[in-house]
Structure formats: C-alpha cells, structure tokens
Scaffold this motif. Sequence first.
Motif, PDB file in Angstrom:
ATOM      1  N   TYR A   6       0.949 -14.999   1.285  1.00  0.00           N
ATOM      2  CA  TYR A   6       0.021 -13.926   0.923  1.00  0.00           C
ATOM      3  C   TYR A   6      -0.326 -13.982  -0.567  1.00  0.00           C
ATOM      4  N   MET A   7       0.675 -14.241  -1.397  1.00  0.00           N
ATOM      5  CA  MET A   7       0.399 -14.310  -2.831  1.00  0.00           C
ATOM      6  C   MET A   7      -0.404 -15.553  -3.174  1.00  0.00           C
ATOM      7  N   GLY A   8      -0.210 -16.620  -2.429  1.00  0.00           N
ATOM      8  CA  GLY A   8      -1.059 -17.803  -2.596  1.00  0.00           C
ATOM      9  C   GLY A   8      -2.510 -17.453  -2.349  1.00  0.00           C
ATOM     10  N   LEU A   9      -2.755 -16.635  -1.325  1.00  0.00           N
ATOM     11  CA  LEU A   9      -4.116 -16.175  -1.020  1.00  0.00           C
ATOM     12  C   LEU A   9      -4.671 -15.334  -2.167  1.00  0.00           C
ATOM     13  N   GLN A  10      -3.846 -14.479  -2.750  1.00  0.00           N
ATOM     14  CA  GLN A  10      -4.313 -13.632  -3.862  1.00  0.00           C
ATOM     15  C   GLN A  10      -4.702 -14.479  -5.076  1.00  0.00           C
ATOM     16  N   VAL A  11      -3.910 -15.519  -5.350  1.00  0.00           N
ATOM     17  CA  VAL A  11      -4.239 -16.426  -6.458  1.00  0.00           C
ATOM     18  C   VAL A  11      -5.571 -17.120  -6.198  1.00  0.00           C
ATOM     19  N   LEU A  12      -5.757 -17.624  -4.978  1.00  0.00           N
ATOM     20  CA  LEU A  12      -7.000 -18.328  -4.634  1.00  0.00           C
ATOM     21  C   LEU A  12      -8.202 -17.391  -4.679  1.00  0.00           C
ATOM     22  N   GLU A  13      -8.038 -16.171  -4.229  1.00  0.00           N
ATOM     23  CA  GLU A  13      -9.134 -15.192  -4.279  1.00  0.00           C
ATOM     24  C   GLU A  13      -9.509 -14.879  -5.734  1.00  0.00           C
ATOM     25  N   ARG A  14      -8.498 -14.753  -6.578  1.00  0.00           N
ATOM     26  CA  ARG A  14      -8.773 -14.486  -8.007  1.00  0.00           C
ATOM     27  C   ARG A  14      -9.522 -15.641  -8.640  1.00  0.00           C
ATOM     28  N   GLU A  15      -9.094 -16.868  -8.343  1.00  0.00           N
ATOM     29  CA  GLU A  15      -9.760 -18.031  -8.932  1.00  0.00           C
ATOM     30  C   GLU A  15     -11.179 -18.192  -8.385  1.00  0.00           C
ATOM     31  N   LYS A  16     -11.396 -17.774  -7.141  1.00  0.00           N
ATOM     32  CA  LYS A  16     -12.744 -17.804  -6.580  1.00  0.00           C
ATOM     33  C   LYS A  16     -13.663 -16.869  -7.363  1.00  0.00           C
ATOM     34  N   GLN A  17     -13.166 -15.678  -7.697  1.00  0.00           N
ATOM     35  CA  GLN A  17     -13.967 -14.713  -8.464  1.00  0.00           C
ATOM     36  C   GLN A  17     -14.289 -15.262  -9.852  1.00  0.00           C
ATOM     37  N   VAL A  18     -13.300 -15.892 -10.487  1.00  0.00           N
ATOM     38  CA  VAL A  18     -13.511 -16.487 -11.819  1.00  0.00           C
ATOM     39  C   VAL A  18     -14.563 -17.592 -11.733  1.00  0.00           C
ATOM     40  N   PHE A  19     -14.466 -18.417 -10.701  1.00  0.00           N
ATOM     41  CA  PHE A  19     -15.405 -19.529 -10.530  1.00  0.00           C
ATOM     42  C   PHE A  19     -16.834 -19.020 -10.334  1.00  0.00           C
ATOM     43  N   SER A  54       7.892 -14.107  -9.954  1.00  0.00           N
ATOM     44  CA  SER A  54       7.198 -14.124 -11.247  1.00  0.00           C
ATOM     45  C   SER A  54       5.710 -13.802 -11.092  1.00  0.00           C
ATOM     46  N   VAL A  55       5.079 -14.286 -10.000  1.00  0.00           N
ATOM     47  CA  VAL A  55       3.644 -14.037  -9.817  1.00  0.00           C
ATOM     48  C   VAL A  55       3.385 -12.589  -9.403  1.00  0.00           C
ATOM     49  N   CYS A  56       4.302 -11.983  -8.664  1.00  0.00           N
ATOM     50  CA  CYS A  56       4.172 -10.557  -8.362  1.00  0.00           C
ATOM     51  C   CYS A  56       4.200  -9.727  -9.648  1.00  0.00           C
ATOM     52  N   GLU A  57       5.043 -10.125 -10.597  1.00  0.00           N
ATOM     53  CA  GLU A  57       5.071  -9.447 -11.898  1.00  0.00           C
ATOM     54  C   GLU A  57       3.744  -9.634 -12.626  1.00  0.00           C
ATOM     55  N   GLU A  58       3.203 -10.843 -12.581  1.00  0.00           N
ATOM     56  CA  GLU A  58       1.919 -11.128 -13.234  1.00  0.00           C
ATOM     57  C   GLU A  58       0.796 -10.281 -12.647  1.00  0.00           C
ATOM     58  N   PHE A  59       0.791 -10.115 -11.327  1.00  0.00           N
ATOM     59  CA  PHE A  59      -0.256  -9.356 -10.643  1.00  0.00           C
ATOM     60  C   PHE A  59       0.063  -7.859 -10.592  1.00  0.00           C
ATOM     61  N   ASN A  60       1.238  -7.489 -11.099  1.00  0.00           N
ATOM     62  CA  ASN A  60       1.694  -6.102 -11.069  1.00  0.00           C
ATOM     63  C   ASN A  60       1.762  -5.570  -9.635  1.00  0.00           C
ATOM     64  N   LEU A  61       2.338  -6.384  -8.763  1.00  0.00           N
ATOM     65  CA  LEU A  61       2.490  -6.011  -7.365  1.00  0.00           C
ATOM     66  C   LEU A  61       3.974  -5.910  -7.018  1.00  0.00           C
ATOM     67  N   ASP A  62       4.290  -5.012  -6.098  1.00  0.00           N
ATOM     68  CA  ASP A  62       5.666  -4.829  -5.660  1.00  0.00           C
ATOM     69  C   ASP A  62       6.040  -5.922  -4.665  1.00  0.00           C
ATOM     70  N   ILE A  63       7.089  -6.647  -4.969  1.00  0.00           N
ATOM     71  CA  ILE A  63       7.447  -7.809  -4.167  1.00  0.00           C
ATOM     72  C   ILE A  63       7.849  -7.431  -2.738  1.00  0.00           C
ATOM     73  N   THR A  64       8.491  -6.279  -2.570  1.00  0.00           N
ATOM     74  CA  THR A  64       8.879  -5.853  -1.226  1.00  0.00           C
ATOM     75  C   THR A  64       7.652  -5.539  -0.380  1.00  0.00           C
ATOM     76  N   THR A  65       6.651  -4.903  -0.981  1.00  0.00           N
ATOM     77  CA  THR A  65       5.404  -4.615  -0.267  1.00  0.00           C
ATOM     78  C   THR A  65       4.750  -5.903   0.202  1.00  0.00           C
ATOM     79  N   ILE A  66       4.742  -6.912  -0.663  1.00  0.00           N
ATOM     80  CA  ILE A  66       4.149  -8.212  -0.316  1.00  0.00           C
ATOM     81  C   ILE A  66       4.925  -8.856   0.824  1.00  0.00           C
ATOM     82  N   ALA A  67       6.247  -8.829   0.744  1.00  0.00           N
ATOM     83  CA  ALA A  67       7.076  -9.435   1.787  1.00  0.00           C
ATOM     84  C   ALA A  67       6.893  -8.727   3.129  1.00  0.00           C
TER      85      ALA A  67
END
Length: 348
Positions: free
Chosen positions: A180-193, A273-286
């Motif tokens: 799921y976090m991989g998807l969030q990274v890719l979505e963010r980079e898509k917006q930047v692109f 570490s990436v959950c901290e970068e995105f300010n997301l709760d790791i348990t919610t993501i899991a």
Amino acid sequence: MLEDKNQKRTSLTELGEFGLIDYLTKNITINQESTIKSIGDDAAILNFEDKKVVVSTDLLIEGVHFDLAYMPLKHLGYKAVVANLSDICAMNAKPTQITVSLAVSNRFPLEAIEELYEGIKLAAKVYNIDIIGGDTTSSQKGLIISITAIGEVDLDDVAYRNGAKPTNLLVVTGDIGAAYMGLQVLEREKQVFQVNPNNQPDLEQYSYLIERQLKPEARADIKELLANLDVKPTSMIDISDGLSSEILHLCKQSNVGCNLYEEKIPADPQLISVCEEFNLDITTIALSGGEDYELLFTIKMEDFDKIKANPNFSIIGHMVEEKEGVHLITRANTKIPLKARGWNALEN
C-alpha cells in the motif's frame, strides 16, 4: 510508454483474434503432469487423478485495479497471475494451471500486449504452472485482464475460512502494509511528474515498497513449509484486501472473535521510515492497506512451539468466543473494536 513515436507499433487488427492468440502462445511449454491438453483446441483437458481441484478467478480493469502511468505492462502481467495464485495458496493448495483472457482497446499495439504476456509467462515459469487457454477480444474501455487459476490439493489438506476455533493462534506470513505504501509513493511521483515532466524521481529509498506493489509474490512456499513443520492450519485466507478485512472474514466464517495485538504486526523497516515521512500511522496502513498477498491463518495452540521461532511467521493474536467480538489490542493495552477499512471492489 504507449505514445513513443520511435517504438514499433503493430496494429492488433493485422493479426486478428486467432493470429494474436497464436502469436502470444507460440512458445508456451507444458510442465504439469495434470495437463493432458492445453492451448490449441476448443478446451483444455486436465487429469488430477485422486486430487481435488481448486479454482479461482480474478478480473483486473484499467483505471480501477491498475494505472499504466506507473505500472509497466510486464509487471502488470506478472502481478495479475500472482493475485490469482495467492487465492489458490490460501486454500493450502498447489497452483498448477491458469487461463488468461484479455480485452484490449485499439490504443494498444501488438508490442504492448507482447510485453504484458512476457510478465504472464515469467510468472508461469517462476511458479511452475501451465498456461492452458483463454480468450482475446476488443474493449472500448482500455485494458481488461481476466485470469482463472487452477490448483490441486488432498482433501485432508484443504484450509477453509470457516475452521478457526476459540484459543487458536492467529498467524501471518511475511510483513504487512508495504504494498500500500508503495502505491502511495508511486501516486505521489505521478503527481510530481504531471506538474514537471522533466523531473526524474529517485526511488531507490523506496525500492522494497515499490517492488511489493509492482511485483508481489504469492506464498506458494507456505504449504510445504507448514507440512514439514507438521502444522495444519485450521483456517486460512490471503491478504489482498487489508489485514482488518481478512481477520473479519475469518471470524465471520468461523463464528469466532479475535484479539489482534498491535505490537505483533510485522512491518518492514522501510515501511516504518516512509510512514513517518508521509505522516501516516503504520498500524492504519497495515490494517487497511491490502495487496500484500501474504497468508493469514489460524493454528491450534499446541502447534505454537513448532512455529514460534520460524522467521516466515508472526503470531499476531488469538481467536476468542464470538460473543467477545473482534478487537485490536493497542501498544498502550487499550481494546479497540476492529473495523473493515480495506479495499472494497465495488467502490470507486
């Protein structure tokens, strides 16, 4: 990728349906003893002798299940197969064959479909399964992939969703939330692109998360691993829709409750570490992420010693009486009702 003017583009209409099928399947080899007749006739013929047959089908639709802005076609083909094989593995069965059906719009040249099929054939090779048939047709809505997976199992080995009992331990393979976090990274980079097409993203620090999203693996190894440990799961499901949803599926089917311990949920260091970068709760993501394609299963309490030190498994909770409900026990020892917040296939 599909708009590259320098790339060779062969129109699918040049081949026609049967020409396309012949082209895509010309080098497919057969490895399973249970495959008697595969591609080339009106239907495949399989012989499982004294085994039981397990069948599962998935449908993947462009714009709903995948985005070709960042999903390479070869990865998409591989992932489409893995998602189906994971369902076979979740029955504690061995995957053996797949059929592949495609609906393709005219914006896709032959070379694009060939790339998609390279991923499908790679997955078939990695998991030692046979491609035994399928269909192709045109689409008005982009790319649609339908894969049916077939497997074999001894009836005594089948793990259903409805076999969990109170006091059973809840076990998960691998780690959770990274896809799921991989998807969030890719979505963010898509917006930047989209804002700056000249921007070249540096994704090295996200490599594990992105791999979990773009090239997941089915846990076909777990059946044999559990057999070697002399452990038979009492219930099992794969984690495609999020950990919380899958736990609730097991509890509903088995008429039990569950205590899930937050501190026991396995997470990769990169995810933390990436959950901290995105300010997301790791348990919610899991709990809500999905697409991990790990296996979630229950075992009898007396099997605890057999798996407690095995690095493939994490014991994350235990089943209780149905009347006690389904709860997350937080790190602060607070009891919170577990809700299903994972993927819903009927929501846009």
